[in-house]
Scaffold this motif. Structure first.
Motif, PDB file in Angstrom:
ATOM      1  N   UNK A   1       0.817  -1.195   0.000  1.00  0.00           N
ATOM      2  CA  UNK A   1       0.000   0.000   0.000  1.00  0.00           C
ATOM      3  C   UNK A   1       0.858   1.256   0.000  1.00  0.00           C
ATOM      4  N   UNK A   2       1.961   1.207   0.790  1.00  0.00           N
ATOM      5  CA  UNK A   2       2.860   2.356   0.825  1.00  0.00           C
ATOM      6  C   UNK A   2       3.536   2.559  -0.533  1.00  0.00           C
ATOM      7  N   UNK A   3       3.940   1.468  -1.188  1.00  0.00           N
ATOM      8  CA  UNK A   3       4.580   1.596  -2.489  1.00  0.00           C
ATOM      9  C   UNK A   3       3.599   2.153  -3.524  1.00  0.00           C
ATOM     10  N   UNK A   4       2.365   1.665  -3.511  1.00  0.00           N
ATOM     11  CA  UNK A   4       1.366   2.193  -4.432  1.00  0.00           C
ATOM     12  C   UNK A   4       1.070   3.664  -4.136  1.00  0.00           C
ATOM     13  N   UNK A   5       1.013   4.011  -2.842  1.00  0.00           N
ATOM     14  CA  UNK A   5       0.789   5.407  -2.472  1.00  0.00           C
ATOM     15  C   UNK A   5       1.940   6.280  -2.939  1.00  0.00           C
ATOM     16  N   UNK A   6       3.184   5.795  -2.736  1.00  0.00           N
ATOM     17  CA  UNK A   6       4.350   6.543  -3.200  1.00  0.00           C
ATOM     18  C   UNK A   6       4.290   6.747  -4.714  1.00  0.00           C
ATOM     19  N   UNK A   7       3.931   5.696  -5.453  1.00  0.00           N
ATOM     20  CA  UNK A   7       3.821   5.810  -6.902  1.00  0.00           C
ATOM     21  C   UNK A   7       2.742   6.818  -7.294  1.00  0.00           C
ATOM     22  N   UNK A   8       1.592   6.768  -6.608  1.00  0.00           N
ATOM     23  CA  UNK A   8       0.506   7.704  -6.924  1.00  0.00           C
ATOM     24  C   UNK A   8       0.914   9.139  -6.627  1.00  0.00           C
ATOM     25  N   UNK A   9       1.594   9.358  -5.469  1.00  0.00           N
ATOM     26  CA  UNK A   9       2.034  10.709  -5.119  1.00  0.00           C
ATOM     27  C   UNK A   9       3.037  11.230  -6.142  1.00  0.00           C
ATOM     28  N   UNK A  10       4.010  10.395  -6.504  1.00  0.00           N
ATOM     29  CA  UNK A  10       5.021  10.834  -7.467  1.00  0.00           C
ATOM     30  C   UNK A  10       4.396  11.110  -8.835  1.00  0.00           C
ATOM     31  N   UNK A  11       3.472  10.242  -9.272  1.00  0.00           N
ATOM     32  CA  UNK A  11       2.809  10.487 -10.548  1.00  0.00           C
ATOM     33  C   UNK A  11       1.973  11.766 -10.506  1.00  0.00           C
ATOM     34  N   UNK A  12       1.256  11.974  -9.390  1.00  0.00           N
ATOM     35  CA  UNK A  12       0.464  13.194  -9.258  1.00  0.00           C
ATOM     36  C   UNK A  12       1.337  14.440  -9.262  1.00  0.00           C
ATOM     37  N   UNK A  13       2.444  14.400  -8.502  1.00  0.00           N
ATOM     38  CA  UNK A  13       3.339  15.550  -8.465  1.00  0.00           C
ATOM     39  C   UNK A  13       3.986  15.775  -9.828  1.00  0.00           C
ATOM     40  N   UNK A  14       4.376  14.686 -10.490  1.00  0.00           N
ATOM     41  CA  UNK A  14       5.000  14.834 -11.803  1.00  0.00           C
ATOM     42  C   UNK A  14       4.011  15.420 -12.812  1.00  0.00           C
ATOM     43  N   UNK A  15       2.753  14.941 -12.779  1.00  0.00           N
ATOM     44  CA  UNK A  15       1.746  15.455 -13.700  1.00  0.00           C
ATOM     45  C   UNK A  15       1.474  16.934 -13.446  1.00  0.00           C
ATOM     46  N   UNK A  16       1.309  17.303 -12.169  1.00  0.00           N
ATOM     47  CA  UNK A  16       1.065  18.712 -11.854  1.00  0.00           C
ATOM     48  C   UNK A  16       2.262  19.580 -12.236  1.00  0.00           C
ATOM     49  N   UNK A  17       3.479  19.043 -12.056  1.00  0.00           N
ATOM     50  CA  UNK A  17       4.674  19.816 -12.422  1.00  0.00           C
ATOM     51  C   UNK A  17       4.762  20.002 -13.934  1.00  0.00           C
ATOM     52  N   UNK A  18       4.420  18.938 -14.695  1.00  0.00           N
ATOM     53  CA  UNK A  18       4.451  19.056 -16.153  1.00  0.00           C
ATOM     54  C   UNK A  18       3.428  20.083 -16.628  1.00  0.00           C
ATOM     55  N   UNK A  19       2.219  20.044 -16.053  1.00  0.00           N
ATOM     56  CA  UNK A  19       1.182  21.016 -16.440  1.00  0.00           C
ATOM     57  C   UNK A  19       1.619  22.426 -16.074  1.00  0.00           C
ATOM     58  N   UNK A  20       2.163  22.567 -14.855  1.00  0.00           N
ATOM     59  CA  UNK A  20       2.608  23.895 -14.421  1.00  0.00           C
ATOM     60  C   UNK A  20       3.750  24.405 -15.296  1.00  0.00           C
ATOM     61  N   UNK A  21       4.690  23.531 -15.631  1.00  0.00           N
ATOM     62  CA  UNK A  21       5.830  23.947 -16.451  1.00  0.00           C
ATOM     63  C   UNK A  21       5.388  24.296 -17.866  1.00  0.00           C
ATOM     64  N   UNK A  22       4.441  23.513 -18.414  1.00  0.00           N
ATOM     65  CA  UNK A  22       3.951  23.831 -19.755  1.00  0.00           C
ATOM     66  C   UNK A  22       3.217  25.170 -19.771  1.00  0.00           C
ATOM     67  N   UNK A  23       2.428  25.437 -18.725  1.00  0.00           N
ATOM     68  CA  UNK A  23       1.753  26.725 -18.639  1.00  0.00           C
ATOM     69  C   UNK A  23       2.759  27.861 -18.472  1.00  0.00           C
ATOM     70  N   UNK A  24       3.795  27.616 -17.669  1.00  0.00           N
ATOM     71  CA  UNK A  24       4.821  28.633 -17.482  1.00  0.00           C
ATOM     72  C   UNK A  24       5.537  28.932 -18.795  1.00  0.00           C
ATOM     73  N   UNK A  25       5.856  27.891 -19.544  1.00  0.00           N
ATOM     74  CA  UNK A  25       6.528  28.095 -20.826  1.00  0.00           C
ATOM     75  C   UNK A  25       5.622  28.826 -21.810  1.00  0.00           C
ATOM     76  N   UNK A  26       4.337  28.456 -21.831  1.00  0.00           N
ATOM     77  CA  UNK A  26       3.412  29.141 -22.729  1.00  0.00           C
ATOM     78  C   UNK A  26       3.288  30.618 -22.355  1.00  0.00           C
ATOM     79  N   UNK A  27       3.203  30.893 -21.046  1.00  0.00           N
ATOM     80  CA  UNK A  27       3.105  32.283 -20.597  1.00  0.00           C
ATOM     81  C   UNK A  27       4.360  33.061 -20.948  1.00  0.00           C
ATOM     82  N   UNK A  28       5.525  32.445 -20.714  1.00  0.00           N
ATOM     83  CA  UNK A  28       6.774  33.132 -21.021  1.00  0.00           C
ATOM     84  C   UNK A  28       6.936  33.324 -22.530  1.00  0.00           C
ATOM     85  N   UNK A  29       6.518  32.344 -23.322  1.00  0.00           N
ATOM     86  CA  UNK A  29       6.595  32.504 -24.779  1.00  0.00           C
ATOM     87  C   UNK A  29       5.713  33.651 -25.249  1.00  0.00           C
ATOM     88  N   UNK A  30       4.525  33.758 -24.675  1.00  0.00           N
ATOM     89  CA  UNK A  30       3.644  34.860 -25.042  1.00  0.00           C
ATOM     90  C   UNK A  30       4.264  36.204 -24.652  1.00  0.00           C
TER      91      UNK A  30
END
Length: 466
Positions: A1-30
């Motif tokens: 359960x802890x390993x699955x939770x760790x995987x879910x947390x890391x995937x969630x953080x990675x997904x949110x970071x990718x979305x945030x970084x893509x938005x940041x890049x789009x904003x900076x490009x504009x």
């Protein structure tokens, strides 16, 4: 359960970071493109201004700009476009160059010859002579085109105003787009992800531990169920589902206890009820005058009594109503082996190895179990070799005999009640079945294996439960 939770947390953080970084890049490009348009409109205004000046005034205005210093652009008039080494293309550089070119052509005319490049400060050339930036007075261009110690790329725009007259404009992009680099996750963002993941794992770990602790106790109680039915239940805590499972387990435990008690009472009543008519029938058989008929009746009564005794012995020897206590297995084996010792110290039973620690179990039940295995080996194999393998996980006893062994297809069948391979041997055919039942009640197992050189190996494995 802890390993699955760790995987879910890391995937969630990675997904949110990718979305945030893509938005940041789009904003900076504009923002970068808006800054490039503003810069291009300023260039177009400068070109229009120089176009409006008389040809003789243009060098004078350029000298004044160079003397003033600190202007946004470095401007010069050249007879031909200067050749310089361009910086490698990147998506951001290409986007800025395309934007500046589009704005200049839209403002000044599509037919103009325009060259827009990004050049490194070390490769930058100015004026017809191709002087480098370091070869010019600092007040002429350094304040506008250098940003020590960074030294960002310089945007060079060359526009043909007339044949043999090229307007040269060099400038830096405004902050924060000076370096034209793709944004990377800041250190604060990385630390935020790491700390959030750590706190989530900490609290989820505590939650899992809080939920799994009563489940571990329930599992231990389930393992000990056949050993200690009458012990008081001590499984509490956990969520509502865990508590419901615990209550169901206690209900099942009580039902099994009542069933075992009623079974013992039933067989005791059967024993009492059957002995009286069997005895009465024996007395009546003695009164018969026909010896042949009397012998047949006595044979039927003996068979009936044998069946009753076998059933009662099976119930008695597998009874689990006995307290758990530490058992000295070495002393138990010594007591079982002693009757078979000869005056010289050797006998029909030989023991190899010793138990390392006492075993928590039922003394009488274990004595019956091991005694049945020894008796079975002596009955069919004449000699018994006992080999002990003890560890922190389990106590293992191998009982090897010197008999003919058991056919492979009947290795499991011999554990069934009243199954005997040798009809000329006395007994009820219950010894191995009783031994296995007692082993099961301790969470262990009894297994059979034919020895290659002849004989049968019976292995008793009793796990040591913490």
């Amino acid at each position: 359960m802890l390993l699955l939770t760790l995987l879910a947390v890391l995937l969630g953080q990675a997904l949110s970071s990718v979305i945030w970084l893509s938005q940041l890049r789009a904003t900076q490009m504009e923002g970068l493109l808006n800054s490039a348009r503003s810069l291009a409109y300023s260039m177009a205004a400068s070109v229009s201004y120089f176009r409006s000046l008389p040809v003789s005034y243009r060098p004078l205005v350029l000298d004044q700009l160079r003397s003033m210093g600190g202007t946004r652009f470095v401007v010069s008039l050249n007879e031909h476009p200067l050749d310089m080494q361009q910086l490698p293309a990147t998506p951001r550089k290409d986007a800025v160059i395309q934007t500046v070119d589009d704005v200049l052509r839209q403002s000044l005319g599509r037919q103009l010859r325009i060259a827009v490049w990004f050049v490194g400060p070390d490769d930058l050339r100015l004026f017809n002579s191709g002087l480098k930036l370091d070869e010019l007075p600092r007040s002429w261009a350094h304040y506008a085109l250098t940003l020590e110690p960074v030294n960002p790329p310089v945007l060079v725009t060359q526009i043909e105003m007339a044949p043999g007259e090229w307007l040269y404009i060099a400038s830096l992009l405004p902050e924060p787009y000076t370096l034209l680099e793709d944004p990377q996750p800041p250190v604060q963002q990385v630390w935020s992800i790491a700390l959030t993941s750590a706190f989530l794992l900490l609290f989820i770990g505590l939650l899992v531990h809080w939920q799994s602790r009563p489940l571990k106790r329930l599992a231990r109680a389930a393992r000990d169920l056949s050993l200690d039915v009458d012990s008081a239940p001590q499984i509490e805590g956990g969520g509502s589902e865990v508590q419901e499972v615990s209550r169901a387990f206690h209900t099942m435990r009580n039902r099994i206890s009542r069933y075992l008690t009623e079974r013992g009472q039933l067989f005791s009543a059967i024993s009492h009820d059957l002995r009286t008519p069997i005895t009465r029938l024996r007395l009546r058989v003695e009164l018969l005058d026909d010896p042949a008929l009397q012998a047949r009746f006595e044979r039927d009564l003996d068979e009936l009594e044998l069946l009753v005794k076998g059933a009662l012995q099976c119930v008695k020897d597998t009874d689990i109503h006995e307290n758990i206590e530490p058992v000295d297995l070495n002393h138990l084996l010594d007591c079982l082996v002693e009757p078979y010792l000869l005056p010289g110290g050797e006998g029909r039973v030989i023991v190899y190895g010793t138990a390392q620690a006492p075993y928590a179990g039922k003394p009488l039940a274990l004595r019956r179990c091991i005694g049945n295995l020894i008796d079975n080996a002596l009955k069919y194999g004449h000699r018994a070799h006992l080999r002990i393998e003890d560890s922190d996980e389990a106590f293992v006893l191998h009982v090897d005999d010197e008999g003919p062994g058991v056919p492979e297809q009947r290795l499991e069948q011999v554990f069934e009640p009243s199954v005997r391979l040798a009809s000329n041997q006395p007994g009820y055919g219950l010894g191995l079945g009783i031994a296995r039942n007692i082993a099961h009640s301790h969470g262990g197992e009894v297994s059979l294996q034919n020895i290659r050189d002849g004989g049968l190996r019976v292995t008793l494995c009793l796990p040591r439960i913490d």
